[in-house]
Design an enzyme around this catalytic site. Structure first.
Site, PDB file in Angstrom:
ATOM      1  N   HIS A   1     130.822  52.414  99.234  1.00 17.26           N
ATOM      2  CA  HIS A   1     129.483  52.189  98.688  1.00 17.26           C
ATOM      3  C   HIS A   1     129.543  51.381  97.394  1.00 17.26           C
ATOM      4  CE1 HIS A   1     125.210  53.023  99.332  1.00 17.26           C
ATOM      5  NE2 HIS A   1     125.163  52.551  98.119  1.00 17.26           N
ATOM      6  N   GLY A   2     129.002  50.179  97.491  1.00 23.12           N
ATOM      7  CA  GLY A   2     128.891  49.315  96.319  1.00 23.12           C
ATOM      8  C   GLY A   2     130.184  48.605  95.927  1.00 23.12           C
TER       9      GLY A   2
ATOM     10  N   GLU B   1     134.611  60.826 102.608  1.00 23.74           N
ATOM     11  CA  GLU B   1     134.489  59.492 102.021  1.00 23.74           C
ATOM     12  C   GLU B   1     133.815  59.649 100.665  1.00 23.74           C
ATOM     13  OE1 GLU B   1     133.140  56.278 104.560  1.00 23.74           O
ATOM     14  OE2 GLU B   1     132.132  55.316 102.864  1.00 23.74           O
TER      15      GLU B   1
ATOM     16  N   GLU C   1     128.334  55.720 111.174  1.00 27.85           N
ATOM     17  CA  GLU C   1     127.683  56.504 110.125  1.00 27.85           C
ATOM     18  C   GLU C   1     126.370  57.011 110.693  1.00 27.85           C
ATOM     19  OE1 GLU C   1     129.171  53.658 106.422  1.00 27.85           O
ATOM     20  OE2 GLU C   1     127.040  53.870 106.865  1.00 27.85           O
TER      21      GLU C   1
ATOM     22  N   HIS D   1     125.854  51.898 110.720  1.00 25.17           N
ATOM     23  CA  HIS D   1     125.011  53.068 110.458  1.00 25.17           C
ATOM     24  C   HIS D   1     123.809  52.973 111.395  1.00 25.17           C
ATOM     25  CE1 HIS D   1     122.802  55.618 107.143  1.00 25.17           C
ATOM     26  NE2 HIS D   1     122.655  56.123 108.352  1.00 25.17           N
TER      27      HIS D   1
ATOM     28  N   ARG E   1     120.588  54.290 111.990  1.00 25.37           N
ATOM     29  CA  ARG E   1     119.623  55.109 111.255  1.00 25.37           C
ATOM     30  C   ARG E   1     118.538  55.606 112.190  1.00 25.37           C
ATOM     31  NH1 ARG E   1     120.104  54.122 105.317  1.00 25.37           N
ATOM     32  NH2 ARG E   1     118.329  55.512 105.182  1.00 25.37           N
TER      33      ARG E   1
ATOM     34  N   ASP F   1     126.068  46.353 109.002  1.00 23.69           N
ATOM     35  CA  ASP F   1     124.630  46.659 109.046  1.00 23.69           C
ATOM     36  C   ASP F   1     123.758  45.498 108.576  1.00 23.69           C
ATOM     37  OD1 ASP F   1     125.382  49.205 109.755  1.00 23.69           O
ATOM     38  OD2 ASP F   1     124.815  50.148 107.854  1.00 23.69           O
ATOM     39  N   HIS F   2     124.232  44.807 107.519  1.00 25.75           N
ATOM     40  CA  HIS F   2     123.350  43.792 106.925  1.00 25.75           C
ATOM     41  C   HIS F   2     123.269  42.510 107.746  1.00 25.75           C
ATOM     42  CE1 HIS F   2     122.222  46.405 103.827  1.00 25.75           C
ATOM     43  NE2 HIS F   2     123.479  46.611 103.471  1.00 25.75           N
TER      44      HIS F   2
ATOM     45  N   THR G   1     121.938  54.427 101.435  1.00 24.18           N
ATOM     46  CA  THR G   1     122.289  55.838 101.283  1.00 24.18           C
ATOM     47  C   THR G   1     122.435  56.188  99.803  1.00 24.18           C
ATOM     48  OG1 THR G   1     123.525  55.515 103.319  1.00 24.18           O
ATOM     49  CG2 THR G   1     123.814  57.622 102.196  1.00 24.18           C
TER      50      THR G   1
ATOM     51  N   ARG H   1     116.342  50.676 111.396  1.00 26.85           N
ATOM     52  CA  ARG H   1     115.905  49.519 110.598  1.00 26.85           C
ATOM     53  C   ARG H   1     116.849  48.329 110.702  1.00 26.85           C
ATOM     54  NH1 ARG H   1     116.638  51.755 104.488  1.00 26.85           N
ATOM     55  NH2 ARG H   1     115.318  53.385 105.304  1.00 26.85           N
ATOM     56  N   HIS H   2     118.123  48.587 111.014  1.00 25.22           N
ATOM     57  CA  HIS H   2     119.022  47.428 111.193  1.00 25.22           C
ATOM     58  C   HIS H   2     119.789  47.535 112.517  1.00 25.22           C
ATOM     59  CE1 HIS H   2     121.523  50.313 109.030  1.00 25.22           C
ATOM     60  NE2 HIS H   2     121.085  49.969 107.839  1.00 25.22           N
TER      61      HIS H   2
ATOM     62  N   ASN I   1     131.476  47.061 107.198  1.00 22.10           N
ATOM     63  CA  ASN I   1     130.156  47.532 107.616  1.00 22.10           C
ATOM     64  C   ASN I   1     129.271  46.307 107.888  1.00 22.10           C
ATOM     65  OD1 ASN I   1     127.359  48.218 107.352  1.00 22.10           O
ATOM     66  ND2 ASN I   1     127.960  50.207 106.553  1.00 22.10           N
TER      67      ASN I   1
END
Ligand code: PXP
Length: 253
Positions: free
Chosen positions: A201-202, A151, A70, A43, A45, A9-10, A101, A49-50, A7
């Site tokens: 996630h995480g 998922e 996503e 993702h 959104r 996104d960041h 999320t 935002r990203h 992912n």
């Protein structure tokens, strides 16, 4: 072989912090692929935002593996997905105020709307996955609405892992054992009813180790920990170490 979806996104979050052109998410996708990623996850959104629409357009033309988009199950997003047709879509709950999320989709509580969204996406040839908590009722509902995959939201497990790290992995931390149990049951039940099982996630290089013992999980979508490690060891190395871990763990047939 099990798959790693990276992912990115960041990377876009960092770019948006200055509103400029760097770092470029499309370059990150290429580096991830060159270092063993089996797919690229983004993702899009509602508040952009990203990841931006332009990022997704360029990724659709340049990614050589698979794109997993996503998104929330809104009219706008279903329109974008059915027009661009990424390999897969993961439907996620989305709240404007959240940092990331929080929690899985309540499939059980919105079966009709999700059945409709899943059908429209599947009719466009897209594999559809639902991001849910490790809860049997939600796995059953995912099957009922016609999803191909689900998922498992591993966020609670990862938080418990972090909280318990000084007392030993899966040691005497009740929440951790409980969460691991829920993930194990959801993965095995889901696979038995014919759904593909993914997780995310995480997850990081440490907390993924016990999860890799569950052979039903065929795909992992991981973002923040890889990008965080990339700051210190480089993106290629951060993707490579995670890809090696995931590819090295056996998958059930
Ligand atoms: N899977 C889904 C459905 C997500 O929403 C996210 C976060 O965007 C991830 C995986 C990746 O989570 P993380 O960035 O914590 O690895």
């Amino acid at each position: 072989m099990r798959r790693l979806g990276v992912n990115i996104d960041h990377v876009a979050t960092l770019r948006q912090a200055r509103g400029g052109i760097a770092p470029e998410p499309v370059v990150a996708a290429g580096i991830a692929e060159l270092n063993g990623a089996d797919g690229i996850t983004v993702h899009l959104r509602e508040d952009r935002r990203h990841i931006q629409d332009r990022d997704l357009d360029i990724l659709m033309q340049t990614v050589q593996t698979r794109i997993n988009l996503e998104m929330a199950a809104t009219e706008e997003m279903i329109g974008i997905a059915t027009r661009l047709r990424p390999y897969s879509v993961t439907l996620v709950p989305e709240k404007r105020q959240e940092l990331t999320t929080e929690g899985g989709l309540n499939v059980l509580g919105q079966r009709e709307a999700l059945h409709n969204a899943v059908s429209r996406l599947r009719d466009a040839g897209i594999l559809v996955s639902l991001f849910i908590d490790p809860d049997l009722a939600q796995v059953r509902a995912s099957k009922q609405v016609g999803a191909d995959a689900f998922e498992i939201h591993t966020g609670t497990y990862c938080e418990a892992f972090h909280a318990g790290k000084q007392v030993g992995v899966l040691g005497n931390v009740p929440v951790l054992r409980e969460e691991m149990g829920k993930i194990r049951v959801a993965a095995s039940y889901g696979k038995n009813v014919g759904l593909k099982v993914f997780a995310g996630h995480g997850l990081d290089v440490r907390n993924i180790v016990p999860i890799l013992e569950l052979p039903e999980i065929e795909e992992f979508n991981i973002g923040h920990s890889i990008i965080a490690r990339a700051v210190f060891i480089g993106l290629g190395a951060a993707v490579r170490e995670m890809a090696d871990l995931i590819h090295g763990a056996p998958l059930s047939r």
